[in-house]
Design a protein around this motif. Structure first.
Motif, PDB file in Angstrom:
ATOM      1  N   SER A   7      41.687  39.210  36.572  1.00 46.43           N
ATOM      2  CA  SER A   7      42.268  39.119  35.239  1.00 46.43           C
ATOM      3  C   SER A   7      41.328  39.694  34.178  1.00 46.43           C
ATOM      4  CB  SER A   7      42.552  37.658  34.911  1.00 46.43           C
ATOM      5  OG  SER A   7      43.098  37.543  33.618  1.00 46.43           O
ATOM      6  N   GLY A  37      36.504  42.677  39.692  1.00 42.09           N
ATOM      7  CA  GLY A  37      36.572  42.721  38.234  1.00 42.09           C
ATOM      8  C   GLY A  37      35.863  43.920  37.649  1.00 42.09           C
ATOM      9  N   THR A  38      34.680  43.675  37.151  1.00 39.47           N
ATOM     10  CA  THR A  38      33.909  44.685  36.432  1.00 39.47           C
ATOM     11  C   THR A  38      33.778  46.016  37.179  1.00 39.47           C
ATOM     12  OG1 THR A  38      32.683  42.875  35.426  1.00 39.47           O
ATOM     13  CG2 THR A  38      31.682  45.034  35.283  1.00 39.47           C
ATOM     14  N   GLY A  98      29.653  41.146  36.712  1.00 39.27           N
ATOM     15  CA  GLY A  98      29.038  42.255  37.432  1.00 39.27           C
ATOM     16  C   GLY A  98      28.086  41.778  38.524  1.00 39.27           C
ATOM     17  N   LYS A 138      41.444  28.607  37.716  1.00 40.16           N
ATOM     18  CA  LYS A 138      40.274  29.493  37.666  1.00 40.16           C
ATOM     19  C   LYS A 138      39.103  28.764  37.021  1.00 40.16           C
ATOM     20  CE  LYS A 138      38.732  34.095  36.397  1.00 40.16           C
ATOM     21  NZ  LYS A 138      39.148  35.457  36.041  1.00 40.16           N
ATOM     22  N   ASN A 182      48.112  35.257  34.714  1.00 43.32           N
ATOM     23  CA  ASN A 182      47.044  34.385  34.240  1.00 43.32           C
ATOM     24  C   ASN A 182      47.372  33.893  32.840  1.00 43.32           C
ATOM     25  OD1 ASN A 182      44.530  33.890  32.641  1.00 43.32           O
ATOM     26  ND2 ASN A 182      43.503  34.274  34.590  1.00 43.32           N
ATOM     27  N   MET A 231      35.240  35.617  43.439  1.00 50.32           N
ATOM     28  CA  MET A 231      34.911  36.817  42.658  1.00 50.32           C
ATOM     29  C   MET A 231      33.600  36.610  41.925  1.00 50.32           C
ATOM     30  SD  MET A 231      37.544  36.452  39.510  1.00 50.32           S
ATOM     31  CE  MET A 231      38.387  35.071  40.291  1.00 50.32           C
ATOM     32  N   ILE A 286      34.403  32.983  40.407  1.00 48.95           N
ATOM     33  CA  ILE A 286      34.052  32.357  39.159  1.00 48.95           C
ATOM     34  C   ILE A 286      34.467  33.249  37.980  1.00 48.95           C
ATOM     35  CG2 ILE A 286      32.099  31.068  40.090  1.00 48.95           C
ATOM     36  CD1 ILE A 286      30.213  33.256  39.010  1.00 48.95           C
ATOM     37  N   LYS A 295      45.877  40.264  32.770  1.00 51.22           N
ATOM     38  CA  LYS A 295      45.033  39.802  31.669  1.00 51.22           C
ATOM     39  C   LYS A 295      45.626  38.502  31.122  1.00 51.22           C
ATOM     40  CE  LYS A 295      42.296  40.231  27.928  1.00 51.22           C
ATOM     41  NZ  LYS A 295      40.882  39.901  28.153  1.00 51.22           N
ATOM     42  N   THR A 296      44.783  37.548  30.813  1.00 50.79           N
ATOM     43  CA  THR A 296      45.246  36.263  30.288  1.00 50.79           C
ATOM     44  C   THR A 296      46.236  36.449  29.143  1.00 50.79           C
ATOM     45  OG1 THR A 296      43.203  35.123  30.853  1.00 50.79           O
ATOM     46  CG2 THR A 296      44.544  34.126  29.118  1.00 50.79           C
ATOM     47  N   ASN A 346      30.952  40.520  27.894  1.00 46.78           N
ATOM     48  CA  ASN A 346      32.130  40.856  27.117  1.00 46.78           C
ATOM     49  C   ASN A 346      32.516  39.669  26.256  1.00 46.78           C
ATOM     50  OD1 ASN A 346      34.987  39.610  27.680  1.00 46.78           O
ATOM     51  ND2 ASN A 346      33.950  39.643  29.674  1.00 46.78           N
ATOM     52  N   ASN A 404      43.626  29.919  33.397  1.00 46.49           N
ATOM     53  CA  ASN A 404      42.281  30.245  32.920  1.00 46.49           C
ATOM     54  C   ASN A 404      41.730  29.059  32.127  1.00 46.49           C
ATOM     55  OD1 ASN A 404      40.055  31.214  31.583  1.00 46.49           O
ATOM     56  ND2 ASN A 404      41.060  32.994  30.694  1.00 46.49           N
ATOM     57  N   GLY A 463      30.982  39.988  40.678  1.00 48.37           N
ATOM     58  CA  GLY A 463      30.081  41.059  41.074  1.00 48.37           C
ATOM     59  C   GLY A 463      30.446  41.813  42.332  1.00 48.37           C
TER      60      GLY A 463
END
Ligand SMILES: Cc1cc2nc3c(=O)[nH]c(=O)nc-3n(C[C@H](O)[C@H](O)[C@H](O)COP(=O)(O)OP(=O)(O)OC[C@H]3O[C@@H](n4cnc5c(N)ncnc54)[C@H](O)[C@@H]3O)c2cc1C
Ligand SMILES: Cc1cc2nc3c(=O)[nH]c(=O)nc-3n(C[C@H](O)[C@H](O)[C@H](O)COP(=O)(O)OP(=O)(O)OC[C@H]3O[C@@H](n4cnc5c(N)ncnc54)[C@H](O)[C@@H]3O)c2cc1C
Ligand SMILES: Cc1cc2nc3c(=O)[nH]c(=O)nc-3n(C[C@H](O)[C@H](O)[C@H](O)COP(=O)(O)O)c2cc1C
Ligand SMILES: Cc1cc2nc3c(=O)[nH]c(=O)nc-3n(C[C@H](O)[C@H](O)[C@H](O)COP(=O)(O)O)c2cc1C
Ligand code: FES
Ligand code: FES
Lengths: 274, 303, 303, 274
Positions: free
Chosen positions: C21, C265-266, C217, C165, C99, C242, C191, C45-46, C69, C127, C244
């Motif tokens: 997300s 993610g990142t 990351g 989450k 989410n 999740m 996480i 995305k939330t 972020n 979330n 990194g």
């Protein structure tokens, strides 16, 4: 056994060449002033292109050859991850951080001894340097026994010859030399009845453990060069420990662990809890 | 030339840069690489009442921009420290902060009382934050009540400044900070390592012998800065900031965010002279920026 | 060929790799770079009950092996999502997990009820862990009671699988995990980001407009693995891991440590096709290792 | 204003040269197949030597020149940190990841307009490419106004000439060209009464804000190429936003922020809340 060791320095070394010498094996030649390295010692390198970037820790590598006059130090390494890959990609002429020499050295054999060097994988480089110094001294004719998974993982003759006139090879798959483990070759060598054999070994843990067992069984002295994950390389983090066999007799406040980086990397194989 | 001297809870530091506990041993191994007299001070590796052999190897593994360690407080114990390690430390021309940990508040008090007889210790740092101690450390530091008790016990046994070292592995670090100040802490140091793990998927095994370990290095710097800033706003005692400091600019960020002094940990492994280089870097940055005294920078973050 | 299909809380995934997300928007921007049908799914995305403009810039800054972020849940709101974003998502040949976040438990229930009418949503991810939401997110996820309430509210309004989450910024993540399972969660994802900050010492200002942000990351992978493994031992519901993940090997580490599926993610920012490459990598690693079904790997860590 | 943009690709590009062109400025020429880039667009680069290492995010850089026939794309950058330093150290022949082209382009001026390009610092590169295309079209004679802190921060004539036959420089310290700010030079240019001036600007935020104000005061159209920290560069992270001036008139569910990477980097200056 302890001999005086050269002074450690944290300096810059210039890459004078990087050559692919086998499959994934590279040799990097470093130009570095006033550094002397004893056989068995290692260095902690830090490609400058990694400065400000990460991986963060240095790369511990054994020294495989030294040319004191011209100030050259060779390292021989397999590219297995980001750091070795970065080292391989340093442009000729660029600097790498050079911390060393670190650790102890292979003890010199008695003058009537037959040194048998038993190496596997990335454990071969320090034995090359050690064998070379033995041959140069013209008092010993070391036997070099090398094992690898397959022919491609073996170093070329040209690199091994300075260390021994008697190189014997094994591969797991029989693609080069004898099929099977180095311990078979070592058994043969020992049974051939060389005078006063002394074994020096460096390679994967399981291989060294087998070599140590074999030697212990025949009362042959054996010195092993160990490897552990290292952070500092100069004794301060207490991260690189191995368990000692003689823990009962060593009620030191520091317990039964030895630091590979400063108490080793070379240990009398009987001291280690394999 | 910028004045780097720093007063931390009454301790006069030559400059605000110290070596962090567990990353400089008891000084000896680093002496070949840097002049320890050029630093603000050193914080010795945690000592416990009895000697500890530490955890089974592997004890360290590299991670992205950091490392995990599970050394497990290998140390010679209080007596071993006083007999074997202190004589060397006592001769160093720098401030020595002794870091302690123990399984109970009472044992913390006993250790502190015993150290009261040792001349020359600048302060006691209490490690209520080690993730590698199954009978103390983070166990205390995760609870305000336990944190207060341990610090109060140390407080009751020493006239020296008491510094509580906090763990980042908590929901509300401000509550812990208040608790240690209530308990009598003269200062706070933060952060200890984040709990972490590395896995070797092929062997289906954790990389560390101890399964989990503590994460340190540049990777954790943003976490350290955020928590430091939170605590800075909440309490009045001075703070030693740490977590991933590798350069003078990193150190200056911690000062601006509210640290009166900083500790350099993991970076020493990569660059044994890191802390001395950071001192030099702080000096030249401040000189260039026309800062008369480094203490002017502390806590100047404008949000 | 290894069977990559994965059952996550009743959802049949083509493979265990999803997009996380906030890092894949609502799918559109990524379509030029990878075939979304090759993924296990995407987590949108939330969305919040009302549209949000998000936080003031700067919203992102790079850190060592990671980034901070403080987007602040910029999103078109529930109605905007259903009208403008869902039609595109509905056509994708992959599982879509929606989410949500809201300032109260009741609003979470209302959102879930409204989404019940939208055909094709595979699951709801809640979330309760955003560090960038001042009126929800981590506020709930730091308290077992609040976490249970929010999840129970969602549970009461949907027949779909509910995934909670979790935030890593807590003392006892196992307590939160128990609470969300009590509240009726069918799965856990973890996480979310770690709280972090970056400082510009020259200007004496935080780099992010919002002062603090969320750290993601490779830097946080060790933290994610440690917490995942703790939660895995404590609860029975499946976990999406999740934090990194950049390579197939990273993903395999999460599976071994106990994740039934993973989210990327990142890494998508750096390599828009990362998730698809990870799927391919998992397949070839498993093939080479003679693993018949990827699900065999889940939770096989031997300690 | 919107023109069709080339297709984005995530490919590898080979470094064909890296040259130091001024003080801390380097120019890297990349060999990349089948990529076309419009003036004002940027690319996200990732030196392969950084793969598996960190910094993690890519390096956003504007394109300063393109040779479509030979498949060459130039970037011009100041070395300010680890990533630009890594790019500078990529060996010739090695690959870098190349994601692009990204963002929109400078809108073409009306055929009777006088384009005035106002650049500062690392904002000059996209103006070079834009000016070059304008001159190549042989319909415009762009004026190029460049400001920098001192002479050493100025790019050499050889790099600027393709973009303009009329380069005017300012330095803060007067070490090259006029002493003072670029806005003085811009005022002069506007007051000289060029026909239908259109301003294009890229540089430090404060400079662009001043340019935008100046243009607004004289009703001169102004397009600014903005910069923000970027993560993705292709619109998905919503990280690179700037505040729009026209927020009242834009009750979009996405609020009053625009993404620099896809909605820009080039904006009509009046749209931005400077
Ligand atoms: C004293 C010493 C001497 C060494 N000499 C040599 C040498 O002469 N030639 C050579 O090729 N390598 C040598 N090594 C190993 C070398 O340091 C590592 O291969 C290198 O650091 C890996 O870094 P990387 O980033 O490329 O790979 P990483 O991604 O860090 O590692 C790749 C793989 O190697 C394993 N690994 C990494 N470091 C070690 C270690 N220290 N011990 C055991 N496993 C490890 C990892 O678990 C991983 O599976 C030596 C190590 C030590 C401690
Ligand atoms: C669309 C776009 C086009 C760009 N074009 C060029 C170009 O043509 N030539 C050029 O030299 N640079 C250009 N940049 C800036 C360039 O991307 C950064 O200088 C570079 O990423 C810095 O990376 P680093 O690791 O070397 O330094 P870092 O250590 O990351 O940064 C060094 C300093 O630069 C600042 N900085 C970094 N990135 C940015 C950013 N995006 N915006 C504002 N400040 C920043 C940091 O705060 C820090 O003070 C452009 C940026 C964007 C977003
Ligand atoms: C190998 C190692 C050992 C450590 N041992 C201790 C210790 O004994 N006591 C303690 O309080 N902190 C210990 N720490 C934590 C550091 O003092 C410091 O709080 C942490 O590493 C964060 O700083 P850094 O990122 O600069 O390393 C240790 C850290 C490392 C890496
Ligand atoms: C830019 C950005 C925006 C994010 N937005 C959200 C969000 O809206 N909702 C959410 O639950 N998590 C959000 N996250 C968290 C991610 O989903 C993920 O939990 C976290 O980044 C860790 O994974 P990674 O290291 O692979 O990125 C966001 C992360 C980033 C980097
Ligand atoms: S590597 Fe630090 S003690 Fe050996
Ligand atoms: S950089 Fe990600 S949206 Fe612009």
């Amino acid at each position: 056994m302890r001999q005086a060791l050269p002074v450690v320095a944290d300096v810059g070394a210039r890459v004078s060449s990087t050559t692919q010498v086998a499959d994934a094996f590279f040799q990097t030649r470093l130009q570095v002033r006033d550094v002397s390295v004893e056989p068995g010692q290692f260095v902690q390198l830090r490609p400058r292109c990694l400065e400000g970037t990460y991986p963060y820790l240095r790369i511990p590598l054994s020294v495989s050859a030294v040319d004191t006059e011209r100030g050259l130090v060779d390292v021989l390494y397999e590219v297995v991850g980001p750091k070795t890959s970065a080292l391989r990609h340093v442009c000729v002429g660029d600097e790498v951080g050079f911390l060393g020499p670190l650790g102890n050295r292979f003890p010199e054999p008695a003058s009537d001894a037959t040194p048998i060097l038993v190496g596997g994988g990335i454990g071969v480089p320090p034995l090359i340097y050690f064998g070379t110094t033995l041959r140069t001294a013209e008092r010993w004719d070391p036997i070099l026994v090398v094992g690898a998974r397959n022919a491609g993982k073996h170093l070329p003759d040209t690199l091994l010859e300075p260390a021994s006139a008697d190189v014997r090879r094994a591969t797991d798959d029989g693609s080069l030399g004898q099929a099977g483990l180095v311990t078979n070759l070592l058994t043969e060598a020992l049974e051939a009845g060389s005078a006063a054999p002394v074994v020096y070994t460096c390679g994967p843990h399981a291989m060294m453990a087998a070599v140590a067992r074999l030697c212990a069984g025949r009362d042959v002295p054996c010195f092993a060069s160990l490897e552990e994950y290292m952070a500092c390389g100069f004794g301060v983090c207490v991260g690189c420990v191995v368990e000692r066999a003689d823990k009962e007799s060593q009620p030191s406040p520091y317990g039964h662990y030895a630091r590979v980086c400063v108490d080793g990397p070379i240990f009398d194989a009987r001291q280690i809890a394999w | 030339m910028t004045d780097l001297t720093t007063n931390f809870a009454g301790i006069e530091l030559r400059n605000p840069v110290l070596l962090a506990s567990g990353t400089c041993g008891y000084g000896e191994e680093l002496a070949p690489f840097l002049d320890l007299a050029r630093l603000g001070g050193i914080v010795t590796k945690t000592i416990t009442p009895q000697p500890r052999v530490g955890n089974a190897p592997p004890r360290i593994v590299e991670t992205a921009a950091g490392m995990l360690n599970s050394i497990g407080l290998q140390n010679p114990g209080l007596d071993g420290f006083v007999q074997d390690k202190w004589p060397y430390l006592a001769r160093l021309q720098t401030e020595i902060i002794v870091n302690i940990a123990a399984p109970t508040a009472d044992l913390h008090r006993d250790m502190s009382a015993r150290l009261e007889d040792v001349e020359g210790i600048a302060a006691i740092e209490v490690n209520i934050s080690s993730p590698n101690m199954k009978d103390g450390g983070m166990l205390f530091g995760c609870s305000p009540t336990a944190s207060r008790e341990v610090i109060a016990a140390v407080r009751s046994a020493t006239r020296r400044p008491v510094i509580a070292k906090l763990t980042p592995n908590v929901t509300d670090i401000v509550a812990i900070a208040h608790a240690v100040v209530d308990g009598g802490a003269d200062g706070i140091s933060m952060i200890n390592t984040l709990l972490g793990m590395a896995v070797d998927w092929r062997s289906r095994k954790p990389v560390l012998g101890n399964v989990t370990g503590g994460l340190s290095g540049p990777a954790i710097k943003p976490v350290a800065l955020a928590l430091l800033w939170k605590v800075r706003q909440a309490v009045d005692v001075p703070i030693m900031g740490m977590g991933g400091i590798a350069t003078a600019e990193d150190a200056l960020e911690f000062l601006v965010a509210g640290a009166t002094a900083v500790q350099v940990g993991t970076s020493t492994f990569v660059e044994p002279g890191a802390a001395a280089n950071i001192v030099a870097g702080i000096e030249s940055h401040c000189d260039n920026a026309g800062i008369a005294r480094v203490e002017e920078l502390v806590g100047t973050l404008r949000v």
